[in-house]
Design a protein around this motif. Structure first.
Motif, PDB file in Angstrom:
ATOM      1  N   PHE A 130      25.638  48.896  49.136  1.00 33.89           N
ATOM      2  CA  PHE A 130      26.288  49.521  50.288  1.00 33.89           C
ATOM      3  C   PHE A 130      27.798  49.605  50.078  1.00 33.89           C
ATOM      4  O   PHE A 130      28.430  50.624  50.394  1.00 33.89           O
ATOM      5  CB  PHE A 130      25.980  48.726  51.563  1.00 33.89           C
ATOM      6  CG  PHE A 130      24.766  49.205  52.298  1.00 33.89           C
ATOM      7  CD1 PHE A 130      24.905  50.037  53.395  1.00 33.89           C
ATOM      8  CD2 PHE A 130      23.499  48.835  51.898  1.00 33.89           C
ATOM      9  CE1 PHE A 130      23.786  50.492  54.092  1.00 33.89           C
ATOM     10  CE2 PHE A 130      22.380  49.269  52.592  1.00 33.89           C
ATOM     11  CZ  PHE A 130      22.513  50.110  53.682  1.00 33.89           C
ATOM     12  N   VAL A 131      28.394  48.531  49.552  1.00 36.65           N
ATOM     13  CA  VAL A 131      29.837  48.534  49.311  1.00 36.65           C
ATOM     14  C   VAL A 131      30.202  49.590  48.276  1.00 36.65           C
ATOM     15  O   VAL A 131      31.189  50.339  48.438  1.00 36.65           O
ATOM     16  CB  VAL A 131      30.304  47.138  48.859  1.00 36.65           C
ATOM     17  CG1 VAL A 131      31.768  47.187  48.405  1.00 36.65           C
ATOM     18  CG2 VAL A 131      30.135  46.130  49.986  1.00 36.65           C
ATOM     19  N   THR A 132      29.412  49.697  47.222  1.00 44.98           N
ATOM     20  CA  THR A 132      29.696  50.672  46.158  1.00 44.98           C
ATOM     21  C   THR A 132      29.620  52.101  46.693  1.00 44.98           C
ATOM     22  O   THR A 132      30.506  52.945  46.431  1.00 44.98           O
ATOM     23  CB  THR A 132      28.707  50.481  45.004  1.00 44.98           C
ATOM     24  OG1 THR A 132      28.815  49.140  44.507  1.00 44.98           O
ATOM     25  CG2 THR A 132      28.998  51.465  43.880  1.00 44.98           C
ATOM     26  N   ILE A 133      28.563  52.383  47.448  1.00 44.67           N
ATOM     27  CA  ILE A 133      28.412  53.731  48.005  1.00 44.67           C
ATOM     28  C   ILE A 133      29.565  54.061  48.956  1.00 44.67           C
ATOM     29  O   ILE A 133      30.116  55.183  48.949  1.00 44.67           O
ATOM     30  CB  ILE A 133      27.054  53.856  48.724  1.00 44.67           C
ATOM     31  CG1 ILE A 133      25.901  53.741  47.711  1.00 44.67           C
ATOM     32  CG2 ILE A 133      26.961  55.176  49.486  1.00 44.67           C
ATOM     33  CD1 ILE A 133      24.533  53.734  48.349  1.00 44.67           C
ATOM     34  N   ALA A 134      29.951  53.078  49.769  1.00 43.41           N
ATOM     35  CA  ALA A 134      31.052  53.309  50.714  1.00 43.41           C
ATOM     36  C   ALA A 134      32.354  53.589  49.980  1.00 43.41           C
ATOM     37  O   ALA A 134      33.126  54.490  50.379  1.00 43.41           O
ATOM     38  CB  ALA A 134      31.203  52.092  51.629  1.00 43.41           C
ATOM     39  N   GLN A 135      32.633  52.866  48.903  1.00 42.70           N
ATOM     40  CA  GLN A 135      33.863  53.084  48.148  1.00 42.70           C
ATOM     41  C   GLN A 135      33.853  54.442  47.458  1.00 42.70           C
ATOM     42  O   GLN A 135      34.894  55.116  47.373  1.00 42.70           O
ATOM     43  CB  GLN A 135      34.042  51.963  47.120  1.00 42.70           C
ATOM     44  CG  GLN A 135      34.277  50.596  47.739  1.00 42.70           C
ATOM     45  CD  GLN A 135      35.488  50.590  48.664  1.00 42.70           C
ATOM     46  OE1 GLN A 135      36.600  50.959  48.271  1.00 42.70           O
ATOM     47  NE2 GLN A 135      35.262  50.199  49.915  1.00 42.70           N
ATOM     48  N   ALA A 139      36.539  57.580  47.873  1.00 44.65           N
ATOM     49  CA  ALA A 139      37.321  58.025  46.712  1.00 44.65           C
ATOM     50  C   ALA A 139      37.322  59.546  46.617  1.00 44.65           C
ATOM     51  O   ALA A 139      36.320  60.206  46.941  1.00 44.65           O
ATOM     52  CB  ALA A 139      36.751  57.413  45.441  1.00 44.65           C
ATOM     53  N   PRO A 140      38.451  60.143  46.148  1.00 39.81           N
ATOM     54  CA  PRO A 140      38.515  61.611  46.023  1.00 39.81           C
ATOM     55  C   PRO A 140      37.600  62.126  44.925  1.00 39.81           C
ATOM     56  O   PRO A 140      37.172  63.285  44.971  1.00 39.81           O
ATOM     57  CB  PRO A 140      39.993  61.861  45.701  1.00 39.81           C
ATOM     58  CG  PRO A 140      40.469  60.572  45.102  1.00 39.81           C
ATOM     59  CD  PRO A 140      39.714  59.500  45.776  1.00 39.81           C
ATOM     60  N   ARG A 141      37.282  61.286  43.945  1.00 40.68           N
ATOM     61  CA  ARG A 141      36.378  61.678  42.849  1.00 40.68           C
ATOM     62  C   ARG A 141      35.650  60.431  42.344  1.00 40.68           C
ATOM     63  O   ARG A 141      36.014  59.315  42.682  1.00 40.68           O
ATOM     64  CB  ARG A 141      37.179  62.332  41.712  1.00 40.68           C
ATOM     65  CG  ARG A 141      38.281  61.467  41.177  1.00 40.68           C
ATOM     66  CD  ARG A 141      39.113  62.215  40.131  1.00 40.68           C
ATOM     67  NE  ARG A 141      40.224  61.399  39.646  1.00 40.68           N
ATOM     68  CZ  ARG A 141      40.133  60.464  38.724  1.00 40.68           C
ATOM     69  NH1 ARG A 141      38.932  60.228  38.163  1.00 40.68           N
ATOM     70  NH2 ARG A 141      41.179  59.764  38.357  1.00 40.68           N
ATOM     71  N   ASP A 145      35.055  52.444  37.911  1.00 36.92           N
ATOM     72  CA  ASP A 145      35.482  51.111  38.358  1.00 36.92           C
ATOM     73  C   ASP A 145      34.910  50.765  39.724  1.00 36.92           C
ATOM     74  O   ASP A 145      34.630  49.580  40.025  1.00 36.92           O
ATOM     75  CB  ASP A 145      37.012  51.044  38.427  1.00 36.92           C
ATOM     76  CG  ASP A 145      37.632  50.993  37.036  1.00 36.92           C
ATOM     77  OD1 ASP A 145      36.879  50.675  36.080  1.00 36.92           O
ATOM     78  OD2 ASP A 145      38.843  51.239  36.916  1.00 36.92           O
ATOM     79  N   LEU A 146      34.730  51.790  40.553  1.00 33.61           N
ATOM     80  CA  LEU A 146      34.187  51.533  41.884  1.00 33.61           C
ATOM     81  C   LEU A 146      32.708  51.160  41.839  1.00 33.61           C
ATOM     82  O   LEU A 146      32.166  50.611  42.809  1.00 33.61           O
ATOM     83  CB  LEU A 146      34.380  52.759  42.778  1.00 33.61           C
ATOM     84  CG  LEU A 146      35.838  53.163  43.028  1.00 33.61           C
ATOM     85  CD1 LEU A 146      35.898  54.406  43.907  1.00 33.61           C
ATOM     86  CD2 LEU A 146      36.599  51.999  43.681  1.00 33.61           C
ATOM     87  N   VAL A 147      32.059  51.461  40.739  1.00 29.73           N
ATOM     88  CA  VAL A 147      30.647  51.074  40.567  1.00 29.73           C
ATOM     89  C   VAL A 147      30.545  49.706  39.906  1.00 29.73           C
ATOM     90  O   VAL A 147      29.812  48.825  40.353  1.00 29.73           O
ATOM     91  CB  VAL A 147      29.899  52.132  39.728  1.00 29.73           C
ATOM     92  CG1 VAL A 147      28.459  51.704  39.492  1.00 29.73           C
ATOM     93  CG2 VAL A 147      29.937  53.490  40.437  1.00 29.73           C
ATOM     94  N   VAL A 148      31.310  49.519  38.821  1.00 33.47           N
ATOM     95  CA  VAL A 148      31.215  48.275  38.056  1.00 33.47           C
ATOM     96  C   VAL A 148      31.932  47.122  38.777  1.00 33.47           C
ATOM     97  O   VAL A 148      31.455  45.985  38.779  1.00 33.47           O
ATOM     98  CB  VAL A 148      31.801  48.480  36.643  1.00 33.47           C
ATOM     99  CG1 VAL A 148      31.779  47.165  35.862  1.00 33.47           C
ATOM    100  CG2 VAL A 148      31.021  49.560  35.907  1.00 33.47           C
ATOM    101  N   PRO A 150      32.664  46.208  42.135  1.00 34.71           N
ATOM    102  CA  PRO A 150      31.946  45.427  43.159  1.00 34.71           C
ATOM    103  C   PRO A 150      30.748  44.664  42.604  1.00 34.71           C
ATOM    104  O   PRO A 150      30.504  43.515  42.993  1.00 34.71           O
ATOM    105  CB  PRO A 150      31.515  46.494  44.170  1.00 34.71           C
ATOM    106  CG  PRO A 150      32.504  47.600  44.000  1.00 34.71           C
ATOM    107  CD  PRO A 150      32.821  47.621  42.525  1.00 34.71           C
ATOM    108  N   ALA A 151      29.997  45.291  41.681  1.00 38.75           N
ATOM    109  CA  ALA A 151      28.826  44.621  41.119  1.00 38.75           C
ATOM    110  C   ALA A 151      29.237  43.394  40.300  1.00 38.75           C
ATOM    111  O   ALA A 151      28.608  42.321  40.389  1.00 38.75           O
ATOM    112  CB  ALA A 151      28.029  45.600  40.259  1.00 38.75           C
ATOM    113  N   ALA A 152      30.306  43.553  39.492  1.00 31.45           N
ATOM    114  CA  ALA A 152      30.752  42.431  38.665  1.00 31.45           C
ATOM    115  C   ALA A 152      31.273  41.283  39.527  1.00 31.45           C
ATOM    116  O   ALA A 152      30.968  40.109  39.302  1.00 31.45           O
ATOM    117  CB  ALA A 152      31.839  42.901  37.698  1.00 31.45           C
ATOM    118  N   VAL A 153      32.078  41.639  40.546  1.00 30.21           N
ATOM    119  CA  VAL A 153      32.622  40.593  41.423  1.00 30.21           C
ATOM    120  C   VAL A 153      31.507  39.891  42.182  1.00 30.21           C
ATOM    121  O   VAL A 153      31.478  38.648  42.283  1.00 30.21           O
ATOM    122  CB  VAL A 153      33.650  41.205  42.392  1.00 30.21           C
ATOM    123  CG1 VAL A 153      34.071  40.175  43.431  1.00 30.21           C
ATOM    124  CG2 VAL A 153      34.857  41.706  41.615  1.00 30.21           C
TER     125      VAL A 153
END
Length: 406
Positions: A130-135, A139-141, A145-148, A150-153
């Motif tokens: 959910f956090v990844t999809i929201a970010q 994002a404009p594009r 990093d927005l995928v990797v 949140p998952a890594a953290v």
């Protein structure tokens, strides 16, 4: 008592998590209102945000971040229901306003503490998606990093948390084992203390009350035998028995109060106590003599005096009962570093090799009890005897560097 009340660290973590939730929640709400002041969803978002804050507040008093008891097969139902309600409202809110995505951070910790490890990891994965999809929506594009990120953290935080949770569980088991071991050790020490006290009491009774009762029995039997033909002698035996009864009564009273032997209460210390003992034990069958040197230095410690007097009593009881002696001699020698008591008799003697090291049988005492008394003060006991040649018992108690000092 709640866990966080018992553990200051848990209480501090709980406070931090609550503050984090409300700070992220309020920040997301302000950001949404600033960017979408007149959106059709603004009112709905405000209502859902208020509902989320209310549901979360309702769970604050129910150990939200307290770890589930590992002995329970499943977490408490109310905590699971609370978590499900918070996550559901949060998911709807994130769908309408992606700014609320980072509120998932305190929810991840709540899931890890409330749910079993497998279920918690599944829920953390859902929250991360959910956090990844929201970010990505904000994002404009597309940004990898927005995928990797949140998952890594989330993965790293989950691994660290579960590791610390296992360490805490292991520490609890170690503490439980330590408490159980301390209880077992305390029980063992109590049993050992009870056995030691029983041995001490049995030796005290043998060397005082039992000896006195034996002497009374012999005197009364002698009085009975001579009552008709020699009343004066019989009366003398009865008077002697009465004196022994009085002494036994004094011994019993001091014994109950754990005081020194009654003979030591008189002035003159151990030498005078030995002379009193010799006078009491002497009769037509056995004559007891005393050779006692008055100590030139400080008076012997009370514990040494008491022990040596008890040894003399026990030794004379053995002489009277077993040796068939006519004379016994008590010799007390006091040196700078030790006190020595010799008890010699002219009885029938015996083979010292046949002596038991510990009390045995129904009789249970005698020389083994004397040896135990000497060892308690770090001393030594020597027995010299042979059949038909009498016996010499020598008890040596150290006065310096041993256990004899008061």
């Amino acid at each position: 008592m709640r866990p966080e009340e018992a553990d200051p660290d848990a209480r501090w973590l709980t406070l931090v998590m609550h503050l984090t939730f409300y700070v992220l929640h309020l920040t997301a709400l302000i950001r949404f209102i600033q960017r979408h002041p007149s959106s059709v969803n603004t009112t709905l978002v405000i209502v859902l945000a208020a509902l989320l804050a209310g549901i979360y507040a309702a769970g604050v008093g129910r150990d939200t971040y307290a770890p589930t008891d590992p002995s329970m097969r499943r977490p408490q139902a109310l905590r699971v229901v609370w978590l499900a309600a918070v996550v559901l409202v949060w998911a709807v809110l994130v769908e309408l306003a992606p700014s609320f995505a980072w509120v998932a951070v305190p929810l991840i910790y709540a899931a890890l503490r409330i749910l079993p490890p497998v279920a918690a990891c599944v829920l953390v994965g859902v929250l991360t998606v959910f956090v990844t999809i929201a970010q990505l929506r904000l994002a404009p594009r597309f940004d990898l990093d927005l995928v990797v990120g949140p998952a890594a953290v989330a993965g790293f935080a989950t691994a660290v948390f579960l590791h610390m949770k296992r360490l805490a569980a292991r520490q609890r088991r170690l503490i439980d084992d330590l408490i159980r071991t301390r209880r077992e050790l305390a029980a063992t020490e109590r049993r050992a203390g009870t056995l030691a006290e029983r041995q001490r009491l049995s030796m005290e009774i043998h060397d005082t009350l039992a000896q006195g009762l034996s002497s009374q029995q012999m005197l009364l039997q002698a009085a009975e035998r001579t009552w008709d033909r020699d009343p004066a002698k019989a009366h003398g035996h009865v008077r002697s028995a009465t004196k022994i009864v009085e002494h036994n009564l004094a011994e019993a009273r001091r014994f109950v109060h754990d005081l020194a032997p009654a003979d030591l209460a008189v002035s003159g210390g151990l030498p005078q106590a030995l002379r009193t003992l010799a006078g009491r034990e002497s009769d037509e069958r056995l004559r007891v003599l005393v050779h006692a040197e008055e100590p030139g230095g400080p008076e012997l410690p009370e514990r040494v005096q008491s022990t040596l007097l008890r040894i003399a009593q026990g030794a004379l009881a053995n002489v009277r009962e077993h040796a068939r002696a006519t004379t016994a001699v008590l010799t007390l020698t006091t040196l700078d570093d030790r006190a020595v008591l010799d008890v010699a008799d002219d009885g029938r003697g015996f083979d010292p090799a046949t002596l038991p090291e510990t009390p045995q049988g129904s009789r249970g005492h005698g020389l083994p009890a004397i040896r135990a008394r000497v060892r308690q003060l770090g001393g030594t006991l020597a027995v010299e005897s042979a059949p038909g040649e009498g016996t010499v018992l020598t008890a040596t108690i150290p006065l310096v560097g041993g256990q004899a000092s008061d």
